[in-house]
Design a protein around this motif. Structure first.
Motif, mmCIF file in Angstrom:
data_model
loop_
_atom_site.group_PDB
_atom_site.id
_atom_site.type_symbol
_atom_site.label_atom_id
_atom_site.label_comp_id
_atom_site.label_asym_id
_atom_site.label_seq_id
_atom_site.Cartn_x
_atom_site.Cartn_y
_atom_site.Cartn_z
ATOM 1 N N TYR A 86 1.060 -1.082 0.005
ATOM 2 C CA TYR A 86 -0.241 -0.069 0.107
ATOM 3 C C TYR A 86 0.457 1.340 0.191
ATOM 4 O O TYR A 86 0.787 2.372 -0.353
ATOM 5 C CB TYR A 86 -1.002 -0.379 1.286
ATOM 6 C CG TYR A 86 -1.840 1.202 1.060
ATOM 7 C CD1 TYR A 86 -2.972 0.784 0.587
ATOM 8 C CD2 TYR A 86 -1.790 1.981 1.907
ATOM 9 C CE1 TYR A 86 -3.842 2.031 0.459
ATOM 10 C CE2 TYR A 86 -2.495 3.594 1.875
ATOM 11 C CZ TYR A 86 -3.793 3.450 1.773
ATOM 12 O OH TYR A 86 -4.564 3.934 1.639
ATOM 13 N N MET A 87 1.799 1.768 1.303
ATOM 14 C CA MET A 87 3.169 2.497 0.904
ATOM 15 C C MET A 87 3.647 2.579 -0.344
ATOM 16 O O MET A 87 3.862 4.011 -0.654
ATOM 17 C CB MET A 87 3.852 1.950 1.823
ATOM 18 C CG MET A 87 3.291 1.706 3.508
ATOM 19 S SD MET A 87 2.148 3.464 4.064
ATOM 20 C CE MET A 87 3.364 4.242 5.135
ATOM 21 N N ASP A 88 4.183 1.436 -0.957
ATOM 22 C CA ASP A 88 4.689 1.157 -2.007
ATOM 23 C C ASP A 88 3.694 2.051 -3.270
ATOM 24 O O ASP A 88 4.754 2.847 -3.881
ATOM 25 C CB ASP A 88 5.181 0.049 -2.523
ATOM 26 C CG ASP A 88 6.573 -0.278 -1.820
ATOM 27 O OD1 ASP A 88 7.090 0.981 -1.696
ATOM 28 O OD2 ASP A 88 6.852 -1.475 -2.246
ATOM 29 N N ASP A 89 2.942 1.790 -2.825
ATOM 30 C CA ASP A 89 1.634 2.310 -4.068
ATOM 31 C C ASP A 89 1.198 3.425 -4.472
ATOM 32 O O ASP A 89 1.146 4.654 -5.390
ATOM 33 C CB ASP A 89 0.612 0.910 -3.891
ATOM 34 C CG ASP A 89 -0.376 1.352 -5.214
ATOM 35 O OD1 ASP A 89 0.099 1.765 -6.365
ATOM 36 O OD2 ASP A 89 -1.252 1.757 -4.526
ATOM 37 N N PHE A 90 1.163 3.555 -3.439
ATOM 38 C CA PHE A 90 0.637 5.363 -2.511
ATOM 39 C C PHE A 90 1.782 6.499 -2.990
ATOM 40 O O PHE A 90 1.195 7.545 -3.605
ATOM 41 C CB PHE A 90 0.788 5.358 -0.967
ATOM 42 C CG PHE A 90 0.272 7.235 -0.998
ATOM 43 C CD1 PHE A 90 -0.806 7.468 -0.723
ATOM 44 C CD2 PHE A 90 1.215 8.032 -0.170
ATOM 45 C CE1 PHE A 90 -1.410 8.729 -0.005
ATOM 46 C CE2 PHE A 90 0.691 9.397 -0.092
ATOM 47 C CZ PHE A 90 -0.498 9.503 -0.064
ATOM 48 N N ALA A 91 3.129 5.604 -3.005
ATOM 49 C CA ALA A 91 4.308 6.964 -3.326
ATOM 50 C C ALA A 91 4.066 6.432 -5.483
ATOM 51 O O ALA A 91 4.393 7.455 -5.498
ATOM 52 C CB ALA A 91 5.276 6.098 -2.720
ATOM 53 N N ASP A 92 4.049 5.397 -5.706
ATOM 54 C CA ASP A 92 4.023 5.371 -6.839
ATOM 55 C C ASP A 92 3.229 6.287 -7.834
ATOM 56 O O ASP A 92 3.139 6.819 -8.696
ATOM 57 C CB ASP A 92 4.234 4.016 -8.043
ATOM 58 C CG ASP A 92 5.266 2.888 -7.522
ATOM 59 O OD1 ASP A 92 5.841 3.845 -7.248
ATOM 60 O OD2 ASP A 92 5.151 1.934 -7.293
ATOM 61 N N ARG A 93 1.471 6.434 -6.710
ATOM 62 C CA ARG A 93 0.296 7.151 -7.677
ATOM 63 C C ARG A 93 1.100 8.741 -7.370
ATOM 64 O O ARG A 93 0.263 9.559 -8.519
ATOM 65 C CB ARG A 93 -0.960 6.956 -7.172
ATOM 66 C CG ARG A 93 -1.293 5.075 -7.827
ATOM 67 C CD ARG A 93 -2.672 5.497 -6.729
ATOM 68 N NE ARG A 93 -2.571 5.009 -5.606
ATOM 69 C CZ ARG A 93 -3.458 5.413 -4.394
ATOM 70 N NH1 ARG A 93 -3.957 6.482 -4.751
ATOM 71 N NH2 ARG A 93 -3.118 5.071 -3.163
ATOM 72 N N LEU A 94 1.889 8.871 -6.268
ATOM 73 C CA LEU A 94 1.753 10.711 -6.211
ATOM 74 C C LEU A 94 3.111 10.904 -7.284
ATOM 75 O O LEU A 94 3.300 11.622 -8.229
ATOM 76 C CB LEU A 94 2.412 10.831 -5.083
ATOM 77 C CG LEU A 94 1.686 10.551 -3.523
ATOM 78 C CD1 LEU A 94 2.142 11.303 -2.789
ATOM 79 C CD2 LEU A 94 0.816 11.224 -4.267
ATOM 80 N N ARG A 95 4.052 9.929 -8.229
ATOM 81 C CA ARG A 95 5.035 10.087 -8.657
ATOM 82 C C ARG A 95 4.112 10.469 -9.866
ATOM 83 O O ARG A 95 4.606 11.104 -10.463
ATOM 84 C CB ARG A 95 5.761 8.938 -8.780
ATOM 85 C CG ARG A 95 6.934 9.204 -7.871
ATOM 86 C CD ARG A 95 8.217 8.442 -7.959
ATOM 87 N NE ARG A 95 8.464 7.720 -7.424
ATOM 88 C CZ ARG A 95 8.530 7.074 -6.191
ATOM 89 N NH1 ARG A 95 7.932 6.119 -6.003
ATOM 90 N NH2 ARG A 95 9.452 6.983 -4.769
ATOM 91 N N ALA A 96 3.332 9.455 -10.549
ATOM 92 C CA ALA A 96 2.659 9.392 -11.518
ATOM 93 C C ALA A 96 1.703 10.701 -11.652
ATOM 94 O O ALA A 96 1.533 11.657 -12.716
ATOM 95 C CB ALA A 96 1.610 8.307 -11.706
#
Lengths: 386, 136
Positions: free
Chosen positions: B37-47
């Protein structure tokens, strides 16, 4: 057409060598070559394409950049300086030029971080931006680090032989810096070590190359798709790169045959024994322990002592491993994780779970912390289900 | 507008009953789900172009202060057990305070034991930009 990045990087130290032989000091030569590299990146993909003789192009371009820099520095000082626009061709590119740069960039006056950065730029031909990305610092910070490093080695006589062990240490650190940004530092360290082996014909340089190849061979198997660490015992060995293993073993055997053992060869020998085993159960742990004894004799390092205790646990059982661990100082990094592993093998899950949790708290990086947390969680779950 | 999202090991207002920070007592699957979840959260903010930086911190801290000319700095610690300890942070660059609140709320919903949201408190702090605007 795209830029042959490998070629550019390979030519970098040779071009610096030519400029230094023409009379530029190292710092100025290195700046000029960096500028020429950046121009190659922008012009080679253009309509004219890459030059037919890339080395000559780089030398000419870098020399012009150097002259421009000298002229503008002179203009800033308000003085006229006569520089030869077309120098007499110096002596041919000496093979040793590149080797001298390795020594200079790993000079003992430099901090390990500075030595790594300078090596990657002057010997490896990476741009400041690539190096900054790889070490996760701003480009301006990395540029400053490199220029301070160059000032620190400004007075060093390039013709004096340097110390090979410091060069090997720097390359080992670069290898371990691994992968982030668009440059694979492990692969770059292997390329630079391979080149060094050709230049020096040294058994320990070869030992380091073998060690890197054998570790690189396991790399894809060492992480799960979600990035989680997979310990050696649980790796899917069919995913190990057999070509790299074969090359690593070959390089190691040639080195060992010269009978000049050193720590990198001993470490590579241990890596080779793991690479040889089709499963963790088939590992020749007795020989692994013998190599750790050898390595301990060579280094006296408590970290080696710790790894040896884990190997003893495999060879002679967890109790023997714990006995060996008792002699390892309490402040050695990863000691709790090793103790946890041995206690679990010994059936004491509660102690092991506590030690894994403590090890997670002290972990030096996120991947290890998450791995150790999972281990603790796994044992706590097993204890609840009892 | 840049905002700092601070995650604390402890401290802050009264905890929600779900907020159980000792991950080693969760099941391995719960740990995996949380990290994903944490990884995905950061990835979405990068995107989305809103991620600036972020890092986790080791759980021990040391206090340091100057102790006069020619003397080494005074240290206190290292502490693993202080009242408040920063576990990590993330910096985001977003359009509005509302968006920053929304993101912090999402991060706080990271799953814990039983896959239920942790409801952890996050501290949200606006950056003070270092320069005054060019236009008056």
């Amino acid at each position: 057409m795209s830029v042959d990045e490998g070629l550019l990087r390979e030519l970098t130290p040779r071009v610096i060598g030519v400029l230094v032989r023409r009379g530029a000091d190292f710092a100025a030569a290195e700046d000029a070559v960096q500028e020429a590299l950046l121009r190659a990146w922008t012009t080679w993909p253009g309509p004219a394409g890459a030059p037919r003789d890339p080395l000559a192009w780089l030398v000419t371009t870098a020399w012009r950049c150097h002259l421009d820099a000298v002229r503008s520095a002179a203009a800033r000082r308000g003085r006229e300086v006569r520089v030869d626009a077309e120098p007499a061709p110096g002596p041919g590119v000496a093979v040793d030029d590149t080797l001298r740069l390795y020594f200079l960039c790993a000079h003992p006056a430099l901090s390990p971080a500075a030595a790594q950065a300078l090596t990657l730029r002057a010997v490896g031909g990476l741009t400041t931006r690539q190096i900054a990305d790889a070490f996760l610092v701003p480009e301006s910070t990395m540029a400053q680090r490199i220029s301070r490093a160059k000032r620190a080695v400004a007075g060093v006589d390039l013709d004096r032989p340097g110390r090979l062990p410091t060069v090997l240490r720097v390359l080992y650190l670069v290898f371990n810096a691994g992968y982030s940004g668009d440059v694979d530092l492990s692969a770059e360290a292997i390329r630079l070590t391979r080149q060094l082996v050709r230049l020096t014909d040294d058994a320990e340089a070869a030992g380091l190359l073998a060690l890197m190849l054998l570790h690189q061979a396991r790399r894809v198997a060492r992480t799960r798709a979600d990035g989680a660490l997979v310990p050696l015992a649980e790796q899917d060995r069919s995913r190990w790169d057999t070509a790299l293993i074969a090359e690593g073993v070959d390089v190691l055997q040639t080195a060992l045959a010269r009978d000049r053992l050193g720590e990198y060869q001993a470490q590579a020998a241990i890596a080779a024994l793991h690479a040889d085993a089709r499963s963790v159960g088939e590992t020749d742990w007795v020989q692994v322990v013998e190599w750790y004894d050898e390595l301990l004799r060579l280094t006296g390092s408590p970290v080696v002592q710790l790894n040896r205790a884990v190997a003893v646990g495999e060879a002679d059982g967890p109790r023997a491993g714990l006995a060996a661990l008792a002699a390892v100082p309490a402040d050695v990094p990863r000691r709790d994780a090793a103790a946890a592993h041995l206690h679990e093998a010994d059936g004491d899950l509660a102690t092991a779970a506590g030690l894994y949790a403590a090890a997670a708290q002290a972990a030096p990086n996120l991947a290890e912390r998450d791995h150790l947390t999972r281990q603790a969680a796994r044992l706590h779950q097993a204890l609840r289900e009892r | 507008m840049k905002y700092l999202m601070l995650k604390h090991y402890r401290g802050g207002p009264v905890k929600h009953p779900n907020a159980e920070p000792t991950m080693d007592t969760w099941t391995p699957d719960e740990v995996d789900a949380h990290l994903a979840y944490m990884d995905d959260f950061a990835d979405r903010l990068r995107a989305s172009g809103e991620f600036v930086s972020g890092t986790a911190l080791a759980p021990t801290g040391t206090f340091v202060r100057h102790d006069g000319e020619g003397r080494p700095p005074v240290t206190d610690g290292p502490f693993a057990e202080t009242k408040d300890l920063v576990a990590g942070w993330m910096v985001v660059d977003v359009e509005s305070w509302e968006r920053a609140l929304e993101l912090a709320g999402e991060l706080s919903a990271a799953p814990g034991p039983g896959g239920k949201p942790l409801h952890e408190w996050l501290e949200l702090r606006p950056f003070l930009e270092s320069d005054a605007p060019v236009t008056e």
